[in-house]
Design a protein around this motif. Sequence first.
Motif, PDB file in Angstrom:
ATOM      1  N   GLN A 118      76.861  42.768  43.831  1.00  0.00           N
ATOM      2  CA  GLN A 118      76.538  43.694  43.002  1.00  0.00           C
ATOM      3  C   GLN A 118      77.239  44.945  42.942  1.00  0.00           C
ATOM      4  O   GLN A 118      77.494  45.290  43.901  1.00  0.00           O
ATOM      5  CB  GLN A 118      75.143  43.925  42.974  1.00  0.00           C
ATOM      6  N   GLN A 119      77.244  45.530  41.924  1.00  0.00           N
ATOM      7  CA  GLN A 119      78.129  46.931  41.551  1.00  0.00           C
ATOM      8  C   GLN A 119      77.195  47.842  41.082  1.00  0.00           C
ATOM      9  O   GLN A 119      76.912  47.638  39.867  1.00  0.00           O
ATOM     10  CB  GLN A 119      79.181  46.183  40.970  1.00  0.00           C
ATOM     11  N   ASP A 120      76.830  48.813  41.894  1.00  0.00           N
ATOM     12  CA  ASP A 120      75.981  49.826  40.786  1.00  0.00           C
ATOM     13  C   ASP A 120      76.800  50.452  40.122  1.00  0.00           C
ATOM     14  O   ASP A 120      78.013  50.944  40.510  1.00  0.00           O
ATOM     15  CB  ASP A 120      75.255  50.720  42.279  1.00  0.00           C
ATOM     16  N   PRO A 177      83.973  61.253  35.311  1.00  0.00           N
ATOM     17  CA  PRO A 177      85.054  60.494  35.503  1.00  0.00           C
ATOM     18  C   PRO A 177      85.393  59.073  34.559  1.00  0.00           C
ATOM     19  O   PRO A 177      84.388  58.601  34.548  1.00  0.00           O
ATOM     20  CB  PRO A 177      85.413  60.306  36.982  1.00  0.00           C
ATOM     21  N   SER A 178      86.387  58.840  34.325  1.00  0.00           N
ATOM     22  CA  SER A 178      86.643  57.349  33.452  1.00  0.00           C
ATOM     23  C   SER A 178      86.046  56.387  34.592  1.00  0.00           C
ATOM     24  O   SER A 178      86.333  56.383  35.657  1.00  0.00           O
ATOM     25  CB  SER A 178      88.125  57.235  33.161  1.00  0.00           C
ATOM     26  N   GLY A 179      85.326  55.463  33.748  1.00  0.00           N
ATOM     27  CA  GLY A 179      84.659  54.384  34.570  1.00  0.00           C
ATOM     28  C   GLY A 179      83.547  54.532  35.291  1.00  0.00           C
ATOM     29  O   GLY A 179      83.037  53.864  36.143  1.00  0.00           O
ATOM     30  N   CYS A 180      82.941  55.900  35.291  1.00  0.00           N
ATOM     31  CA  CYS A 180      81.737  56.250  36.142  1.00  0.00           C
ATOM     32  C   CYS A 180      80.411  55.508  35.583  1.00  0.00           C
ATOM     33  O   CYS A 180      79.527  55.613  36.316  1.00  0.00           O
ATOM     34  CB  CYS A 180      81.545  57.784  36.315  1.00  0.00           C
ATOM     35  N   GLY A 181      80.448  55.139  34.416  1.00  0.00           N
ATOM     36  CA  GLY A 181      79.121  54.470  33.744  1.00  0.00           C
ATOM     37  C   GLY A 181      78.517  55.312  32.598  1.00  0.00           C
ATOM     38  O   GLY A 181      77.513  55.059  32.149  1.00  0.00           O
ATOM     39  N   LYS A 182      79.563  56.055  32.127  1.00  0.00           N
ATOM     40  CA  LYS A 182      79.042  56.775  30.866  1.00  0.00           C
ATOM     41  C   LYS A 182      78.577  55.781  29.676  1.00  0.00           C
ATOM     42  O   LYS A 182      77.560  55.949  29.166  1.00  0.00           O
ATOM     43  CB  LYS A 182      79.844  57.842  30.378  1.00  0.00           C
ATOM     44  N   SER A 183      79.439  54.888  29.364  1.00  0.00           N
ATOM     45  CA  SER A 183      79.419  53.904  28.198  1.00  0.00           C
ATOM     46  C   SER A 183      77.784  53.033  28.820  1.00  0.00           C
ATOM     47  O   SER A 183      77.179  52.672  27.709  1.00  0.00           O
ATOM     48  CB  SER A 183      80.492  53.157  28.174  1.00  0.00           C
ATOM     49  N   PHE A 206      80.542  54.626  18.277  1.00  0.00           N
ATOM     50  CA  PHE A 206      80.871  54.013  19.463  1.00  0.00           C
ATOM     51  C   PHE A 206      82.399  54.526  19.814  1.00  0.00           C
ATOM     52  O   PHE A 206      82.902  55.088  19.157  1.00  0.00           O
ATOM     53  CB  PHE A 206      81.098  52.451  19.309  1.00  0.00           C
ATOM     54  N   GLN A 207      82.648  54.119  21.070  1.00  0.00           N
ATOM     55  CA  GLN A 207      84.167  54.536  21.585  1.00  0.00           C
ATOM     56  C   GLN A 207      85.109  54.188  20.688  1.00  0.00           C
ATOM     57  O   GLN A 207      86.332  55.078  20.552  1.00  0.00           O
ATOM     58  CB  GLN A 207      84.148  54.021  23.012  1.00  0.00           C
ATOM     59  N   GLU A 208      84.996  52.730  20.374  1.00  0.00           N
ATOM     60  CA  GLU A 208      86.103  52.273  19.354  1.00  0.00           C
ATOM     61  C   GLU A 208      85.403  51.869  17.923  1.00  0.00           C
ATOM     62  O   GLU A 208      84.275  51.909  18.110  1.00  0.00           O
ATOM     63  CB  GLU A 208      86.560  50.992  19.856  1.00  0.00           C
ATOM     64  N   PHE A 212      85.884  60.601  19.621  1.00  0.00           N
ATOM     65  CA  PHE A 212      87.276  60.882  19.075  1.00  0.00           C
ATOM     66  C   PHE A 212      88.552  60.745  19.948  1.00  0.00           C
ATOM     67  O   PHE A 212      89.704  60.991  19.856  1.00  0.00           O
ATOM     68  CB  PHE A 212      87.298  62.487  18.904  1.00  0.00           C
ATOM     69  N   ARG A 213      88.175  59.819  20.763  1.00  0.00           N
ATOM     70  CA  ARG A 213      89.054  59.228  21.951  1.00  0.00           C
ATOM     71  C   ARG A 213      89.998  58.379  20.939  1.00  0.00           C
ATOM     72  O   ARG A 213      89.733  57.615  20.303  1.00  0.00           O
ATOM     73  CB  ARG A 213      88.457  58.503  22.882  1.00  0.00           C
ATOM     74  N   GLY A 214      91.231  58.473  21.300  1.00  0.00           N
ATOM     75  CA  GLY A 214      92.408  57.735  20.512  1.00  0.00           C
ATOM     76  C   GLY A 214      93.000  58.471  19.412  1.00  0.00           C
ATOM     77  O   GLY A 214      93.988  57.947  18.939  1.00  0.00           O
TER      78      GLY A 214
HETATM   79  N1  LIG Z   1      79.106  44.296  31.016  1.00  0.00           N
HETATM   80  C1  LIG Z   1      79.431  44.701  32.398  1.00  0.00           C
HETATM   81  N2  LIG Z   1      79.779  43.760  33.334  1.00  0.00           N
HETATM   82  C2  LIG Z   1      80.118  44.029  34.503  1.00  0.00           C
HETATM   83  N3  LIG Z   1      80.465  45.311  34.811  1.00  0.00           N
HETATM   84  C3  LIG Z   1      80.443  46.177  33.968  1.00  0.00           C
HETATM   85  C4  LIG Z   1      79.944  45.937  32.729  1.00  0.00           C
HETATM   86  N4  LIG Z   1      80.020  47.037  31.651  1.00  0.00           N
HETATM   87  C5  LIG Z   1      80.644  47.886  32.433  1.00  0.00           C
HETATM   88  N5  LIG Z   1      80.930  47.329  33.662  1.00  0.00           N
HETATM   89  C6  LIG Z   1      81.425  48.213  34.902  1.00  0.00           C
HETATM   90  O1  LIG Z   1      80.554  49.466  34.888  1.00  0.00           O
HETATM   91  C7  LIG Z   1      81.485  50.426  35.316  1.00  0.00           C
HETATM   92  C8  LIG Z   1      81.520  51.638  34.258  1.00  0.00           C
HETATM   93  O2  LIG Z   1      81.774  51.222  32.858  1.00  0.00           O
HETATM   94  P1  LIG Z   1      81.473  52.299  31.819  1.00  0.00           P
HETATM   95  O3  LIG Z   1      82.274  51.566  30.560  1.00  0.00           O
HETATM   96  O4  LIG Z   1      79.911  52.485  31.559  1.00  0.00           O
HETATM   97  O5  LIG Z   1      82.400  53.257  32.233  1.00  0.00           O
HETATM   98  P2  LIG Z   1      82.762  54.722  31.249  1.00  0.00           P
HETATM   99  O6  LIG Z   1      82.414  55.826  32.096  1.00  0.00           O
HETATM  100  O7  LIG Z   1      82.169  54.579  29.883  1.00  0.00           O
HETATM  101  O8  LIG Z   1      84.340  54.783  31.086  1.00  0.00           O
HETATM  102  P3  LIG Z   1      85.276  55.072  30.244  1.00  0.00           P
HETATM  103  O9  LIG Z   1      85.368  56.629  30.401  1.00  0.00           O
HETATM  104  O10 LIG Z   1      86.591  54.494  30.733  1.00  0.00           O
HETATM  105  O11 LIG Z   1      84.952  54.705  28.794  1.00  0.00           O
HETATM  106  C9  LIG Z   1      82.888  50.069  35.294  1.00  0.00           C
HETATM  107  O12 LIG Z   1      83.388  49.772  36.477  1.00  0.00           O
HETATM  108  C10 LIG Z   1      82.752  48.649  34.606  1.00  0.00           C
HETATM  109  O13 LIG Z   1      83.744  47.766  35.302  1.00  0.00           O
END
Ligand SMILES: Nc1ncnc2c1ncn2[C@@H]1O[C@H](COP(=O)(O)OP(=O)(O)OP(=O)(O)O)[C@@H](O)[C@H]1O
Lengths: 292, 275
Positions: free
Chosen positions: A42-44, A64-70, A105-107, A186-188
């Motif tokens: 599991q990945q928090d 930071p990118s990938g921190c879980g904002k989406s 959405f982001q895209e 507005f990314r992209g």
């Molecule tokens: N459906 C999913 N299944 C497994 N892991 C996921 C899922 N959605 C997101 N993750 C993981 O959760 C983490 C955060 O993803 P998220 O898309 O929330 O990041 P983010 O902050 O929006 O990044 P970015 O700035 O690039 O958009 C990532 O490491 C991703 O691998």
Amino acid sequence: MHRQLNNTDQPASVASLAGSTASQASVEIKGVCKSYGEEWEQQDVIKDLTLDILPGKLTVVVGPSGCGKSTLVNLIAGFERPDRGEILLNGRRVTGPSKDRMVVFQETALIPWQTTYQNVVFGPKLRGDIKGKALYQRAHELLTKVGLQDFMDKYPLQLSGGMQRRAELARALINQPQIMIMDEPFRGLDAMSRGLMQEFFLRLFEENRHTNLYVTSEIEEAIFLADRLVVLSNRPAQLRTVIDIDLPRPRHYQVLSSPEAFEYKRAAMEILHQEAMRSFRPSVTGRLPGRP
Amino acid sequence: MVSVSEVSRPIGIARSRRSFLRRTLGRQEFWRGCVAIVVFLILWEIGSRSGEWFGYTLPHVGLLPPPSDVAVAWSKVLMKWGYWESWYQSFKRVLTGFIAAQIIGIPFGLMLAVNKYFRDIFFPPFEVLRPIPPLAWVPASLIFWPTNEMSIAFVTFLGAFFTIVINVLGGARTIDVRYLRAVQSMGASQWDLGGRRGRRDDLGRRHAGRWRSRLLHLEFVYGRIAAANRCRHDLDRHCRLPFKHRHPHDRPQCHALAQAVLIRKTGADHAQAAQ
Ligand SMILES: Nc1ncnc2c1ncn2[C@@H]1O[C@H](COP(=O)(O)OP(=O)(O)OP(=O)(O)O)[C@@H](O)[C@H]1O
Ligand SMILES: [Mg+2]
């Protein structure tokens, strides 16, 4: 583009179009945890996040990118459920998607086989809450507002990136959401159109002051837009700090060169930099990234 | 200001019909295609008449009748009733098989896409049967269909059925989650108002909602299909919609239907989970 920005000076305000009564919504995020993956690996992604989104404020989340904002956006929008904790909209628990919480959405998520107009009226038509002439008028006014009145019959792929974003804004606004959630909208876009879009969006916000959650990974954009700046930690996302951005409104791009803005930027950058460094260190020492 | 009816009218149907011929004639691809066919016929003619003209009969091609002879023979056949009867019969067979394949294949593909249990049960046998070429079915179909006509239609059916099912399934599977989420936020859950669960609203609104969403649903499907069909002519050249043909057998209509239905379905699931 400039002509479209100037549209905001027209008397018909989006506040009246989109229903100003719906704007004073607040969101409470209480001890929310979210992780992905099977039990053994599991990945928090979000860990024990507690945060209030205040009514009528533009709350900007940076991290930071990938921190879980989406992921946070998906939770608030109701597309996904928190593993622990709860999210309340005006004191009521969020259990699924609803028109109260519209996401840009982001895209782009415009339906590609529908014209701009059809995309915008999709929600009201689906629910049947506005009909006929009234619906057409409201859509037309909103599209005029975002400068797309001449592109109503175009398909999304025939619009430029900035136009798509504006069409999406109109599509969200027509549903009169209680909170607008924007995930790096507005990314992209190229730097020029991004700047224009930010200013355009800010005019819209300043005009109607809907509760708004805006997610970005860009610190300048965040400070330019925000009433409150929420800084998230590296994954798993935790609340690092909340900075109240006390810059005058209506804001113009020049505000970013003021000493106050500079000070905010420095403070936020420092935290983000620490977080970014933290995300690199584990991989250097051979541990899995994202694990403490 | 434009009126409502003007906007909701399908865009430029009359206009595109009027100018279709002109646009086709103005297109380089069209003329290139024409030239290719003419060159092919000339080469065939030369090849077939090689013995007559050059004293040396080319292998294979030299044995074929030249296209000019074919044309003469064809003009004689044209006068005969049996020729047209054959046309009619062939059309009937192919259409019967093809329409039957659509009627069964599209719902079947949608069910496969939408329901996990259905897929678990029916997909494996489907995949076992799919690689068998239609021609290999001929003996079997002769045995279990009473008339010759029916077995011919059946073979046509098989030729179309598997392709249709795979396309519907593929179309449904490739929907981007963003679209599903977007329409969920906008209230797509109304699709499933009747049936398995009750709703907070009173009965009247429930039915109104159902009809409304059914109608909208149809419109959605129609719009998707129209867009798919239109995309090659009407839209600008650089604007390629993502569902353009990927394969000669790829059928945008099926993709359209599948995506539209699945979008509704997911909305419904979500609303149900939320209850
Ligand atoms: N459906 C999913 N299944 C497994 N892991 C996921 C899922 N959605 C997101 N993750 C993981 O959760 C983490 C955060 O993803 P998220 O898309 O929330 O990041 P983010 O902050 O929006 O990044 P970015 O700035 O690039 O958009 C990532 O490491 C991703 O691998
Ligand atoms: Mg993101």
